[in-house]
Design an enzyme around this catalytic site. Sequence first.
Site, PDB file in Angstrom:
ATOM      1  CB  THR A   1      -0.912  -0.089   1.253  1.00 43.19           C
ATOM      2  OG1 THR A   1      -2.101   0.543   1.004  1.00 43.19           O
ATOM      3  CG2 THR A   1      -0.237   0.408   2.458  1.00 43.19           C
TER       4      THR A   1
ATOM      5  CE  LYS B   1      -1.556  -3.685   3.740  1.00 43.65           C
ATOM      6  NZ  LYS B   1      -0.322  -4.085   3.081  1.00 43.65           N
TER       7      LYS B   1
ATOM      8  N   GLY C   1      -0.250   4.027  10.418  1.00 41.61           N
ATOM      9  CA  GLY C   1      -0.397   3.495   9.069  1.00 41.61           C
ATOM     10  C   GLY C   1       0.780   2.589   8.805  1.00 41.61           C
TER      11      GLY C   1
ATOM     12  CB  SER D   1       4.115   0.428  -3.637  1.00 45.50           C
ATOM     13  OG  SER D   1       4.313  -0.842  -3.078  1.00 45.50           O
TER      14      SER D   1
END
Length: 185
Positions: A12, A44, A58, A137
């Site tokens: 994520t 998340k 997070g 990412s």
Amino acid sequence: MADDRFPGWHGTTILAVRRGGEVVVAGDGQVSLGQTVIKGTARKVRRLNPGGHAVVCGFAGSTADAFTLLDRLEKKLEAAPGQLARACVDLAKDWRMDKYLRNLEAMLIVTDGADLFVITGAGDVLEPEHDVAAIGSGGNFALAAARGLMSTDLPAEAIARQAMAIAADICVYTNGNLTVETIRK
């Protein structure tokens, strides 16, 4: 994040923006394996409340690894209520030195509304410059977009949402299905 044991897995994008006495943490919901989206609704970003002190976290990377780390962080915060910096440093020390924890593949963004930290498995506890932090990412895309939007008068949540939308337009491992949590000092 990609893992050598699970090549091609991508997680994520998490973004935190601090402005106007609040911190907004936003995370997209995409988990991909190579060119295939495995799940588009992963959550998340979490709110913890150890000892009555609210904290928003997070995470990017392995979900199981991140939950292990969040559990450890919650215990650290229960042992030192209201002391986020201390709990984060203690977690990073454990993460770096413990044989089991050392292999965990995740990164965390943690805030109590006043402090904002990025915690890595390399033992880093980073307080970001410019009141913006991002991991995952599409983290660099979201970070660049948010930093550009910080020069506007937009509130923190609008900056986070627009920056994540920009990241989702650029990064194939990021989608527009957001989980957003806001915490104030």
